[in-house]
Scaffold this motif. Structure first.
Motif, PDB file in Angstrom:
ATOM      1  N   SER A 194       0.909  -1.107   0.034  1.00 52.93           N
ATOM      2  CA  SER A 194      -0.047   0.044  -0.014  1.00 52.93           C
ATOM      3  C   SER A 194       0.963   1.315   0.107  1.00 52.93           C
ATOM      4  O   SER A 194       1.991   1.118   0.597  1.00 52.93           O
ATOM      5  N   TYR A 195       0.354   2.195  -0.566  1.00 52.12           N
ATOM      6  CA  TYR A 195       1.171   3.417  -0.767  1.00 52.12           C
ATOM      7  C   TYR A 195       0.269   4.793  -0.731  1.00 52.12           C
ATOM      8  O   TYR A 195      -0.807   4.582  -1.137  1.00 52.12           O
ATOM      9  N   THR A 196       0.830   5.971  -0.195  1.00 50.39           N
ATOM     10  CA  THR A 196       0.084   7.118  -0.483  1.00 50.39           C
ATOM     11  C   THR A 196       1.138   8.117  -1.237  1.00 50.39           C
ATOM     12  O   THR A 196       2.133   8.335  -0.556  1.00 50.39           O
ATOM     13  N   MET A 197       0.563   8.479  -2.271  1.00 50.04           N
ATOM     14  CA  MET A 197       1.538   9.488  -2.962  1.00 50.04           C
ATOM     15  C   MET A 197       0.867  10.931  -2.970  1.00 50.04           C
ATOM     16  O   MET A 197      -0.031  11.330  -3.177  1.00 50.04           O
ATOM     17  N   VAL A 198       1.967  11.829  -2.250  1.00 51.33           N
ATOM     18  CA  VAL A 198       1.416  13.173  -1.996  1.00 51.33           C
ATOM     19  C   VAL A 198       2.408  14.062  -2.775  1.00 51.33           C
ATOM     20  O   VAL A 198       3.573  13.872  -3.077  1.00 51.33           O
ATOM     21  N   THR A 199       1.713  14.849  -3.558  1.00 50.55           N
ATOM     22  CA  THR A 199       2.423  15.649  -4.523  1.00 50.55           C
ATOM     23  C   THR A 199       2.132  17.346  -4.214  1.00 50.55           C
ATOM     24  O   THR A 199       0.980  17.846  -4.174  1.00 50.55           O
ATOM     25  N   PRO A 200       3.108  17.875  -3.619  1.00 49.61           N
ATOM     26  CA  PRO A 200       2.994  19.311  -2.984  1.00 49.61           C
ATOM     27  C   PRO A 200       2.685  20.214  -4.280  1.00 49.61           C
ATOM     28  O   PRO A 200       2.336  19.717  -5.266  1.00 49.61           O
ATOM     29  N   GLN A 201       2.519  21.607  -3.957  1.00 54.19           N
ATOM     30  CA  GLN A 201       2.114  22.429  -4.837  1.00 54.19           C
ATOM     31  C   GLN A 201       3.436  22.720  -6.009  1.00 54.19           C
ATOM     32  O   GLN A 201       4.013  23.714  -5.739  1.00 54.19           O
TER      33      GLN A 201
END
Length: 323
Positions: free
Chosen positions: A196-203
């Motif tokens: 499982s993974y959570t991908m966060v892309t900042p601004q």
């Protein structure tokens, strides 16, 4: 497990004790009350620096090799080796550095050692040129051209590679591979067929991909953009006009720009979106305009043989068998 852990600690304690005696640091051990945990902190700074080197993992490389651990790796040619490559892989939140400790090859005779920021397989590159922060030419570093100026190279994601060619027997090199924490992982190659993974892309205006090189069942449990959109939750092909969306891609190669779109997601939601994808490579890719912080969470597992056969016969949820 506790017995093994205790045995290792005792072996390490004995090693440190021997090193202390050899280095003349035994004066620190005169107290009978010293504990194993205190020993390391009492050693001289020179000795503390040497211990990681002594404990470093070491092994020779094969012409075609895969490395997923830190350590020192050496290659010595017995015969001409004209097409060799080593693929390096780390955890999703890690970067990889490759430092050449010694190199003995004939650059003028056509030998070379080149590091690449990513992977190259069958002419395709991961991350693709669209998703990588550097232009393609900067991702290649040839030791024969750069020499001492670029003895150490660090990747932009959790995969890197070295490919090399040597003509003469006895040609050799040694390199040290280390892993470093990446606080903002973007492009990732999965080590495992499940997880499982959570991908966060900042601004930031950039694209990020999570590549799973197995046929998998994937569940996207959450997608948020920090805003509400009027676009539908799912459409084929298109959320491109929104500027911020998630793509699910599939295909047989590793270059995301050459994979086929399965679906796009461009509205925030919480709740499962489940799909079975019988492709050699399944990719979750975020496209960001830089206006919002995007977040996508998903889990995945390897499809079993019965599921693959069902997909192949029905061809309802999957297209990879026809491409």
């Amino acid at each position: 497990m506790r017995v093994m852990e205790r045995t290792f600690r005792e072996q390490l304690f004995f090693l440190l004790l021997c090193l202390s005696v050899l280095k003349g640091d035994c004066r620190y051990l005169e107290s009978n009350d010293i504990s194993k945990d205190e020993l390391y902190s009492l050693l001289s700074s020179d000795l503390r620096r040497e211990i990681p080197e002594l404990l470093m993992y070491r092994r020779p490389l094969r012409c075609l090799d895969m490395v997923a651990v830190e350590g020192q790796f050496t290659f010595t040619a017995q015969t001409p080796q004209l097409s060799c490559a080593t693929f390096f892989m780390a955890e999703p939140n890690e970067l990889i550095s490759v430092e050449f400790d010694s190199v003995d090859i004939d650059c003028s005779g056509g030998d070379f050692i080149t590091t690449f920021d990513g992977w190259v397989m069958k002419g395709e590159k991961f991350p693709s040129s669209q998703d990588h922060p550097l232009p393609l030419y900067e991702r290649y570093v040839n030791y024969c051209d750069s020499g001492a100026a670029r003895k150490s190279v660090r990747s932009s994601q959790n995969v890197a590679m070295v490919f090399f060619r040597v003509h003469g027997a006895g040609s050799s090199f040694a390199m040290t591979v280390r892993k470093h924490v990446n606080p903002f992982p973007c492009n990732v190659m999965s080590q495992s067929p499940e997880g499982s993974y959570t991908m966060v892309t900042p601004q930031q205006h950039r694209n990020c991909s999570f590549s799973i090189i197995y046929p998998v069942a994937i569940d996207i449990s959450e997608f948020s953009l920090g805003h509400h959109s009027n676009f539908p939750k799912r459409s084929l092909p298109g959320c491109a006009e929104s500027g911020d969306y998630v793509q699910l891609l599939g295909g047989s190669g590793i270059d995301t720009s050459k994979l086929l779109p399965i679906t796009d997601l461009c509205i925030s939601f919480t709740g499962p979106t489940h799909m079975k994808i019988g492709c050699d490579n399944t990719v979750v890719r975020t496209v960001s305009s830089g206006r919002f912080v995007s977040r996508v969470s998903f889990s995945y597992r390897l499809l079993d043989s019965q599921e693959l056969q069902t997909i192949k016969l029905n061809n309802v949820e999957d297209f990879c068998f026809n491409n």
